[in-house]
Scaffold this active site. Structure first.
Site, short mmCIF file in Angstrom:
data_model
loop_
_atom_site.label_atom_id
_atom_site.label_comp_id
_atom_site.label_asym_id
_atom_site.label_seq_id
_atom_site.Cartn_x
_atom_site.Cartn_y
_atom_site.Cartn_z
N LYS A 103 37.53 69.96 45.70
CA LYS A 103 37.58 68.73 44.93
C LYS A 103 36.21 68.07 44.79
O LYS A 103 35.98 67.28 43.88
CB LYS A 103 38.59 67.76 45.54
CG LYS A 103 40.00 68.24 45.33
CD LYS A 103 41.06 67.25 45.77
CE LYS A 103 42.44 67.83 45.55
NZ LYS A 103 42.71 69.02 46.41
C1 LIG Z 1 43.66 69.86 46.10
C2 LIG Z 1 43.63 71.20 46.74
C3 LIG Z 1 44.31 72.31 46.19
C4 LIG Z 1 45.21 72.21 44.96
O1 LIG Z 1 44.50 71.84 43.81
P1 LIG Z 1 45.25 71.56 42.44
O2 LIG Z 1 44.63 70.34 41.87
O3 LIG Z 1 46.67 71.41 42.77
O4 LIG Z 1 44.98 72.75 41.59
C5 LIG Z 1 44.20 73.54 46.82
N1 LIG Z 1 43.48 73.68 47.95
C6 LIG Z 1 42.81 72.64 48.50
C7 LIG Z 1 42.05 72.85 49.76
C8 LIG Z 1 42.85 71.37 47.91
O5 LIG Z 1 42.20 70.36 48.49
#
Ligand SMILES: *Cc1c(COP(=O)(O)O)cnc(C)c1O
Length: 479
Positions: free
Chosen positions: A127
């Site tokens: 993120k």
């Molecule tokens: C947020 C997150 C995801 C999922 O991301 P999406 O926005 O649902 O595609 C997967 N793995 C980690 C470690 C995350 O922080």
């Protein structure tokens, strides 16, 4: 169709207009779409036409440093709303805080199988790619308009720190992050509370994550309060986040021979936010062969690609908590594309979903979706076994999210086409689950280890809406 006949250095002006998936919100430019988040009609913004890069343009992107690649890709989405110098400054700042020179290093796991590590940012998860950019972008756009805003969010531990790191120290943004007191891990808490910048306020609520979410919802629903503080959210439906994620799909494919060689991606996802960016990279001209979705037991997406039906069920906690979701909010953008950009049908399906918790598409539409997407689910036992197997076979230690992508790639990858798994979190972030699976305790990387001993700042609050509102009205720790 927007073609690039002239060589582009990231500074060309491409007209980009955004429209809402529900068809009833004003069409806006990039800056307004970023600041708006959700469209006024409840829909999600996306460009009216995908910017197209021909093969020569894609080839010319090979070998660029990550931030420069980001400039070239993001310029196709920002239109006239960011001048090239500003965009360069924002990407240099955003990707300057990563602790790996490659920003998104690509590692080989097996013949034709790679993992792109998207966890070298300040909070050790993918993120950061979107939020580090979005924070500085927000600050710039607000500053330009002489405005400021207050971001309020709730976290169960995983996503709060990414938002905090994204906006710490910014002049135009204040942030209040609610977390359930005592119900987040020590590392998760310290990732948030060790940030001492004046514009960051951590509130430890005497309650559950659901209580925190309800408090945030109630504050957004109070129009006077919302307007008084220019409340804002940097949630995963913000278009600029998706745009920033498109960049690493280009990076991986370029490293493996794009535009001359196709590539598959395997993506652990819940909200559909990450994999949507892969769909967009393909729409822009990147030779993406298949997009393979990995889900945990909360498998709403996998069930959709099996049955053509989106059906809401209860959320079960798993070893991969960042994918424990009930609604895949970014799926609406893909659905809009799948249905031929028919906003009337989107409205009908979304109404059905909020009324009945389900909707379906036609056989033909499902078949079209399955031409590009496959999906695979893995429960906790399977996840632990896969961590152990990958460790045994490669000595790589993977976190419980990323490893679901590896399992999905093994099931749905096609021989002859390399598959890139998106590694979404550093294994140290989920050290307990990783240790239980493969017997190895992964230490925090040096770049973040200092949080475990440094000063913390957090305000303990009751699960009491009036008290929390009063605290925000009073400008807690105003600085
Ligand atoms: C947020 C997150 C995801 C999922 O991301 P999406 O926005 O649902 O595609 C997967 N793995 C980690 C470690 C995350 O922080």
């Amino acid at each position: 169709m927007i073609e690039s006949r002239v060589p582009c250095t990231g500074g060309c002006e491409f007209p980009v207009i955004y429209e809402s998936t529900r068809g009833a919100a004003p069409r806006l430019g990039f800056a307004d779409v970023t600041l708006a988040g959700l469209a006024a009609d409840g829909g999600l913004y996306l460009p009216s036409e995908w910017p197209k890069l021909d093969a020569g343009t894609v080839r010319a992107l090979r070998g660029l440093p990550y931030a420069e690649l980001a400039n070239r890709i993001l310029a196709r989405f920002t239109g006239d709303d960011l001048d090239p110098a500003t965009l360069s400054r924002l990407t240099a700042t955003a990707y300057g805080r990563f602790d790996h020179a490659a920003i998104a290093p690509l590692k080989q796991l097996d013949t034709g199988l790679y993992v792109m590590e998207l966890f070298h940012g300040p909070t050790l998860a993918f993120k950061d790619f979107a939020l580090q950019f979005l924070g500085h972008l927000f600050n710039h756009l607000l500053g330009e308009r002489g405005r400021s805003c207050t971001i309020i969010g709730a976290t169960s531990g995983d996503t709060g720190s990414a938002a905090i790191e994204a906006v710490r120290g910014l002049e135009s943004v204040k942030l209040y992050m609610l977390h359930p007191r005592g119900k987040v891990s020590e590392v998760q808490r310290r990732q948030m509370t060790s940030v001492l910048d004046d514009n960051i306020h951590n509130l430890a609520v005497d309650g559950t994550f659901d209580d925190c979410q309800n408090l945030v919802k109630a504050m957004f629903n109070d129009t006077a309060f919302r307007e008084r503080h220019s409340l804002s959210a940097v949630n995963s439906i913000n278009w600029a986040r998706i745009a920033a994620q498109v960049v690493y799909y280009f990076r991986a494919a370029l490293e493996l021979g794009a535009p001359d060689r196709p590539v598959n991606f395997a993506v652990p996802t819940g909200n559909f936010g990450n994999v949507l960016a892969g769909y967009i990279a393909r729409a822009m001209g990147l030779p993406v062969n298949r997009l393979i979705i990995g889900s945990n037991r909360n498998d709403i997406l996998t069930r959709f690609f099996e049955s053509g039906r989106m059906e809401q069920q209860g959320v079960e906690p798993t070893l991969s908590p960042s994918m424990d979701i009930q609604i895949s909010s970014n799926f609406e953008r893909y659905l809009f594309e799948l249905l031929g950009r028919d906003a009337d049908r989107i409205n009908a399906l979304m109404d059905a979903f909020s009324r009945d918790g389900e909707f379906g598409v036609t056989e033909a539409e499902l078949a079209a979706a399955r031409k590009l997407f496959s999906a695979h689910r893995l429960d906790d036992a399977g996840t632990s076994a896969e961590i152990a197997r990958v460790y045994r076979e490669t000595s790589e230690i993977m976190d419980p999210h990323s490893v679901i992508g590896v399992a999905a790639a093994r099931v749905h990858g096609e021989p002859g086409v390399p598959t890139v798994v998106l590694g979404t979190a550093h294994p140290a972030k989920f050290a307990d689950a990783v240790e239980a699976a493969c017997g190895v305790r992964v230490p925090l990387p040096e770049s973040v280890a200092h949080i475990m001993t440094g000063e913390e700042r957090v305000e303990n609050v009751a699960n009491d809406l009036a008290e929390i509102k009063a605290l925000i009205d009073g400008g807690l720790g105003q600085g």
